[in-house]
Design a protein around this motif. Structure first.
Motif: not given
Length: 146
Positions: A30, A42, A44-45
């Motif tokens: 994150d 992030s 993750r994104e």
């Protein structure tokens, strides 16, 4: 005064097989990965965005080694588009939307690309390319719910 140069005589330098090898261990984190004027992604994104873009490229028939134009400004969209192309097995051709239109067209033509990934809000004035709006591909569940 001379510039400092490291003494690498005899040093074993190793390079990853692919840039994704360096990023994949971070894709679940994150922590901030990319920041631009519009916001921050992030890792993750960034992974989710680039995976969605890669999936759309494959659905559009982009295959291993094909060139894909990434038509963007210096932004998180540019990074997500480049990684999406790489994750689809393609090569990306970064065409900065700030370049003069004739230069953009020359770069697109020279690459042989059939598809352009486009940052939201940018007009694509490149002939002969199928346009993929990255924002339409990476909508979050909150944005896409009725």
């Amino acid at each position: 005064m001379t510039a400092w140069e490291p003494d690498l005589a005899g040093a074993q330098l190793t390079y990853p097989a692919h840039i994704l090898t360096l990023l994949e261990p971070w894709f679940g984190a994150d922590a901030p990965a990319v920041t631009d004027r519009e916001g921050t992604l992030s890792y993750r994104e960034l992974s989710e965005w680039s995976a969605a873009i890669a999936g759309e490229l494959r659905r559009q028939g982009v295959g291993t080694g094909d060139c894909v134009v990434v038509h963007a400004l210096t932004s998180r969209w540019a990074v997500a588009g480049m990684l999406g192309a790489l994750r689809a097995g393609a090569q990306y051709v970064a065409v900065d939307a700030a370049f003069p239109p004739a230069r953009q067209q020359l770069m697109a033509d020279a690459s042989g690309a059939r598809v352009a990934l486009c940052e939201p809000g940018l007009l694509l004035a490149l002939d002969g390319l199928s346009r993929i709006e990255m924002a339409a591909v990476v909508r979050s569940p909150v944005e896409s719910s009725p």
